[in-house]
Design a protein around this motif. Structure first.
Motif, PDB file in Angstrom:
ATOM      1  N   ILE A 183       0.745  -8.283  -1.522  1.00  0.00           N
ATOM      2  CA  ILE A 183       1.812  -8.318  -0.637  1.00  0.00           C
ATOM      3  C   ILE A 183       2.043  -6.832   0.147  1.00  0.00           C
ATOM      4  CG2 ILE A 183       4.360  -8.679  -0.085  1.00  0.00           C
ATOM      5  CD1 ILE A 183       4.076 -10.746  -2.538  1.00  0.00           C
ATOM      6  N   ALA A 184       1.795  -6.662   1.211  1.00  0.00           N
ATOM      7  CA  ALA A 184       1.944  -5.206   1.755  1.00  0.00           C
ATOM      8  C   ALA A 184       3.598  -4.936   1.915  1.00  0.00           C
ATOM      9  CB  ALA A 184       1.169  -5.024   3.087  1.00  0.00           C
ATOM     10  N   ALA A 185       4.248  -3.700   2.169  1.00  0.00           N
ATOM     11  CA  ALA A 185       5.243  -3.146   2.345  1.00  0.00           C
ATOM     12  C   ALA A 185       5.317  -2.399   3.606  1.00  0.00           C
ATOM     13  CB  ALA A 185       6.119  -2.470   1.079  1.00  0.00           C
ATOM     14  N   LEU A 186       5.885  -2.863   4.656  1.00  0.00           N
ATOM     15  CA  LEU A 186       5.961  -2.038   5.844  1.00  0.00           C
ATOM     16  C   LEU A 186       7.374  -1.381   6.326  1.00  0.00           C
ATOM     17  CD1 LEU A 186       4.852  -1.416   8.418  1.00  0.00           C
ATOM     18  CD2 LEU A 186       5.268  -3.856   9.297  1.00  0.00           C
ATOM     19  N   TYR A 237       1.402  -2.340  -8.183  1.00  0.00           N
ATOM     20  CA  TYR A 237       2.000  -1.741  -7.289  1.00  0.00           C
ATOM     21  C   TYR A 237       0.776  -0.888  -6.693  1.00  0.00           C
ATOM     22  CZ  TYR A 237       4.280   1.876  -4.449  1.00  0.00           C
ATOM     23  OH  TYR A 237       4.542   2.714  -3.236  1.00  0.00           O
ATOM     24  N   LEU A 238       0.416  -1.295  -5.226  1.00  0.00           N
ATOM     25  CA  LEU A 238      -0.954  -0.755  -4.725  1.00  0.00           C
ATOM     26  C   LEU A 238      -0.342  -0.132  -3.520  1.00  0.00           C
ATOM     27  CD1 LEU A 238      -3.060  -4.097  -4.826  1.00  0.00           C
ATOM     28  CD2 LEU A 238      -3.032  -2.237  -6.630  1.00  0.00           C
ATOM     29  N   PRO A 239      -0.564   1.386  -3.813  1.00  0.00           N
ATOM     30  CA  PRO A 239      -0.312   2.422  -2.697  1.00  0.00           C
ATOM     31  C   PRO A 239      -1.204   2.160  -1.541  1.00  0.00           C
ATOM     32  CG  PRO A 239      -0.825   3.589  -4.644  1.00  0.00           C
ATOM     33  CD  PRO A 239      -1.409   2.094  -4.988  1.00  0.00           C
ATOM     34  N   ASP A 240      -2.312   1.306  -1.427  1.00  0.00           N
ATOM     35  CA  ASP A 240      -2.737   1.082  -0.189  1.00  0.00           C
ATOM     36  C   ASP A 240      -2.259  -0.035   0.695  1.00  0.00           C
ATOM     37  OD1 ASP A 240      -4.787   2.903  -0.767  1.00  0.00           O
ATOM     38  OD2 ASP A 240      -6.496   1.445  -1.486  1.00  0.00           O
ATOM     39  N   LEU A 241      -1.438  -0.707   0.050  1.00  0.00           N
ATOM     40  CA  LEU A 241      -0.748  -1.869   0.631  1.00  0.00           C
ATOM     41  C   LEU A 241       0.867  -1.357   0.960  1.00  0.00           C
ATOM     42  CD1 LEU A 241      -1.495  -5.164  -1.649  1.00  0.00           C
ATOM     43  CD2 LEU A 241      -2.287  -4.391   0.788  1.00  0.00           C
ATOM     44  N   VAL A 242       1.044  -0.078   0.854  1.00  0.00           N
ATOM     45  CA  VAL A 242       2.540   0.537   1.217  1.00  0.00           C
ATOM     46  C   VAL A 242       2.460   1.342   2.462  1.00  0.00           C
ATOM     47  CG1 VAL A 242       4.324   1.712   0.387  1.00  0.00           C
ATOM     48  CG2 VAL A 242       3.151   0.430  -1.059  1.00  0.00           C
ATOM     49  N   LEU A 243       2.898   0.855   3.718  1.00  0.00           N
ATOM     50  CA  LEU A 243       2.853   1.736   4.738  1.00  0.00           C
ATOM     51  C   LEU A 243       4.208   2.218   5.093  1.00  0.00           C
ATOM     52  CD1 LEU A 243       1.368  -1.616   6.933  1.00  0.00           C
ATOM     53  CD2 LEU A 243       0.321   0.418   5.723  1.00  0.00           C
ATOM     54  N   GLU A 244       4.085   3.944   5.298  1.00  0.00           N
ATOM     55  CA  GLU A 244       5.236   4.597   5.518  1.00  0.00           C
ATOM     56  C   GLU A 244       5.449   4.559   6.956  1.00  0.00           C
ATOM     57  OE1 GLU A 244       6.715   8.734   4.036  1.00  0.00           O
ATOM     58  OE2 GLU A 244       5.287   7.798   2.998  1.00  0.00           O
ATOM     59  N   VAL A 245       6.870   4.404   7.195  1.00  0.00           N
ATOM     60  CA  VAL A 245       7.441   4.448   8.505  1.00  0.00           C
ATOM     61  C   VAL A 245       8.858   4.975   8.395  1.00  0.00           C
ATOM     62  CG1 VAL A 245       8.447   3.139  10.324  1.00  0.00           C
ATOM     63  CG2 VAL A 245       6.356   2.380   9.341  1.00  0.00           C
ATOM     64  N   GLY A 246       8.999   6.152   8.858  1.00  0.00           N
ATOM     65  CA  GLY A 246      10.358   6.724   8.676  1.00  0.00           C
ATOM     66  C   GLY A 246      11.494   5.929   9.251  1.00  0.00           C
ATOM     67  N   THR A 247      12.764   6.054   8.591  1.00  0.00           N
ATOM     68  CA  THR A 247      13.658   5.034   8.779  1.00  0.00           C
ATOM     69  C   THR A 247      13.948   5.208  10.567  1.00  0.00           C
ATOM     70  OG1 THR A 247      14.553   4.934   6.590  1.00  0.00           O
ATOM     71  CG2 THR A 247      16.106   4.386   8.405  1.00  0.00           C
ATOM     72  N   VAL A 266       2.973  -9.860   4.216  1.00  0.00           N
ATOM     73  CA  VAL A 266       3.770  -8.504   4.561  1.00  0.00           C
ATOM     74  C   VAL A 266       5.371  -8.598   4.486  1.00  0.00           C
ATOM     75  CG1 VAL A 266       4.046  -6.891   6.583  1.00  0.00           C
ATOM     76  CG2 VAL A 266       1.953  -8.047   6.103  1.00  0.00           C
ATOM     77  N   VAL A 267       5.996  -7.827   3.659  1.00  0.00           N
ATOM     78  CA  VAL A 267       7.364  -7.723   3.660  1.00  0.00           C
ATOM     79  C   VAL A 267       7.839  -6.492   4.345  1.00  0.00           C
ATOM     80  CG1 VAL A 267       9.307  -7.112   2.263  1.00  0.00           C
ATOM     81  CG2 VAL A 267       7.632  -8.822   1.424  1.00  0.00           C
ATOM     82  N   ALA A 268       8.341  -6.536   5.651  1.00  0.00           N
ATOM     83  CA  ALA A 268       8.687  -5.626   6.579  1.00  0.00           C
ATOM     84  C   ALA A 268      10.257  -5.229   6.137  1.00  0.00           C
ATOM     85  CB  ALA A 268       8.644  -5.905   8.037  1.00  0.00           C
ATOM     86  N   PHE A 269      10.625  -3.964   6.205  1.00  0.00           N
ATOM     87  CA  PHE A 269      11.835  -3.323   5.640  1.00  0.00           C
ATOM     88  C   PHE A 269      12.782  -3.565   6.986  1.00  0.00           C
ATOM     89  CE2 PHE A 269      10.363  -0.506   2.327  1.00  0.00           C
ATOM     90  CZ  PHE A 269       9.937  -1.358   1.494  1.00  0.00           C
ATOM     91  N   ALA A 270      12.760  -4.076   7.943  1.00  0.00           N
ATOM     92  CA  ALA A 270      13.530  -4.461   9.229  1.00  0.00           C
ATOM     93  C   ALA A 270      12.911  -5.506   9.964  1.00  0.00           C
ATOM     94  CB  ALA A 270      13.708  -3.003   9.826  1.00  0.00           C
ATOM     95  N   ASP A 271      13.502  -6.717  10.634  1.00  0.00           N
ATOM     96  CA  ASP A 271      13.097  -7.425  11.536  1.00  0.00           C
ATOM     97  C   ASP A 271      12.210  -6.840  12.810  1.00  0.00           C
ATOM     98  OD1 ASP A 271      14.205  -9.551  10.020  1.00  0.00           O
ATOM     99  OD2 ASP A 271      15.480  -9.896  11.586  1.00  0.00           O
ATOM    100  N   ALA A 272      12.699  -5.618  13.292  1.00  0.00           N
ATOM    101  CA  ALA A 272      12.110  -5.006  14.287  1.00  0.00           C
ATOM    102  C   ALA A 272      10.742  -4.593  13.845  1.00  0.00           C
ATOM    103  CB  ALA A 272      12.584  -3.991  14.850  1.00  0.00           C
ATOM    104  N   LEU A 273      10.306  -4.241  12.605  1.00  0.00           N
ATOM    105  CA  LEU A 273       9.059  -3.866  12.303  1.00  0.00           C
ATOM    106  C   LEU A 273       8.180  -5.151  12.108  1.00  0.00           C
ATOM    107  CD1 LEU A 273      10.050  -1.381   9.365  1.00  0.00           C
ATOM    108  CD2 LEU A 273       8.841  -0.858  11.602  1.00  0.00           C
TER     109      LEU A 273
END
Length: 346
Positions: free
Chosen positions: A177-180, A211-221, A246-253
């Motif tokens: 599961i990726a984090a966006l 927790y796999l860093p390669d699956l964590v995508l950084e996007v500034g708030t 993919v779990v995105a931290f906002a619907d827009a993402l």
């Protein structure tokens, strides 16, 4: 009884524009002002705060300071606050700050003496500045950031919401599961991103997944928009790292991620499941419709105005601080139902 929201819909303008016209502010074209005035007349909309102010001595004009209205969450939150304010007989003046501390403070200096209270979604304020604002005008912050100051705050269940999203993915058999939307800067104004990343970690830990860093995508708030979501997803696809959700931290993402996946010929959810956070209208009408966390915008509006009403009435101690965390709800839709096969870029 007609509301300011009804007037905005009838005139085909934003709530902020109606607010400006009702409060006699400048920077509204004559044509727009006439449209709003016509809608007010057609709907028999009657702001009644002036008469009440004369009778009670209390100012029932409330400021609503938001970073911007371009993100669906903020525009939806503004609508909920306007509805609740109308129910309480309050008039709302909307101001945009672009998330700049000086703009936030300038708003208080300029409008504070004329406001009965202020609801603010602060981005740039320090602890000391937040306290200054709260001491200048009765204030409730709608904020994910915890201030080291006795101020009132209403927040979303950021960590718990993302934890629930990860748990939902795991329950359907997804394991990579990726984090966006992550942010590792540690900057306090990006508290929402930090809390949601912690929720992602919690969900993985609950399921015994690494927790796999390669699956964590950084996007500034400040850049939680569709473009950044699509860019982040393309980056993950091009890296060739296998992922199945993919779990995105906002619907827009999440909507940007959907676009990038479909662009790459990846089927959602047959090959990759996608979920977001905010439960906006766009989430409901996306194709496929988007699983998302509803952060309780109506509750946030109710609780924030209830806390503010206490401040305006002087029924709480000046140097006390209160926190309300709104309930969240997982809304499951097509984007996570239907497939569990990991996609590895092949």
């Amino acid at each position: 009884m007609s509301t300011m929201h009804d007037v905005a819909q009838r005139a085909g303008v934003s709530l902020k524009t109606v607010s400006r016209v009702v409060n006699g502010e400048p920077n509204v074209s004559e044509q727009t002002r006439q449209k709003v005035d016509a809608a007010i007349a057609e709907l028999d909309f009657r702001p009644n705060s002036v008469a009440r102010n004369l009778r009670t001595g209390r100012i029932d004009l409330v400021g609503l300071a938001l970073p911007h209205l371009s993100q669906p969450y903020f525009s939806s939150l503004a609508e909920e606050i306007m509805r609740e304010a109308e129910r309480l007989g309050l008039t709302v003046l909307i101001e945009l700050t672009e998330g700049d501390a000086e703009a936030e403070l300038a708003l208080v200096r300029e409008h504070g003496p004329h406001l009965g209270g202020l609801l603010m979604y602060p981005v740039g304020l320090s602890d000391a500045q937040a306290l200054t604002v709260a001491r200048t005008v009765p204030t409730v912050f709608i904020s994910e950031r915890a201030y080291d100051a006795p101020v009132d705050r209403v927040a979303m269940a950021n960590r718990e919401g993302v934890r629930a999203l990860v748990g939902h993915m795991v329950s359907l058999g997804y394991t990579r599961i990726a984090a966006l939307g992550a942010d590792h800067t540690g900057r306090p104004e990006r508290a929402a991103a930090h809390l949601r990343l912690e929720g992602y970690r919690d969900g993985l830990r609950d399921a015994g997944l690494p927790y796999l860093p390669d699956l964590v995508l950084e996007v500034g708030t400040p850049h939680w928009n569709r473009q950044e979501g699509a860019t982040g997803m393309r980056r993950l696809i091009q890296a060739g790292t296998p992922f199945d959700a993919v779990v995105a931290f906002a619907d827009a993402l999440a909507l940007g991620a959907l676009h990038a996946l479909q662009e790459a010929g990846v089927r959602v959810p047959a090959e990759v499941a996608v979920a977001g956070f905010d439960d906006t209208d766009d989430a409901r009408y996306a194709h496929p419709s988007l699983t998302s966390i509803a952060p309780g915008r109506a509750q946030i509006a109710r609780e924030a105005l209830a806390l503010l009403n206490d401040r305006m009435n002087g029924t709480v101690e000046r140097e006390s601080g209160r926190l309300v965390v709104a309930d969240h709800q997982l809304t499951v839709r097509e984007s996570t139902l239907g497939g569990t096969a990991a996609w590895g870029g092949a």
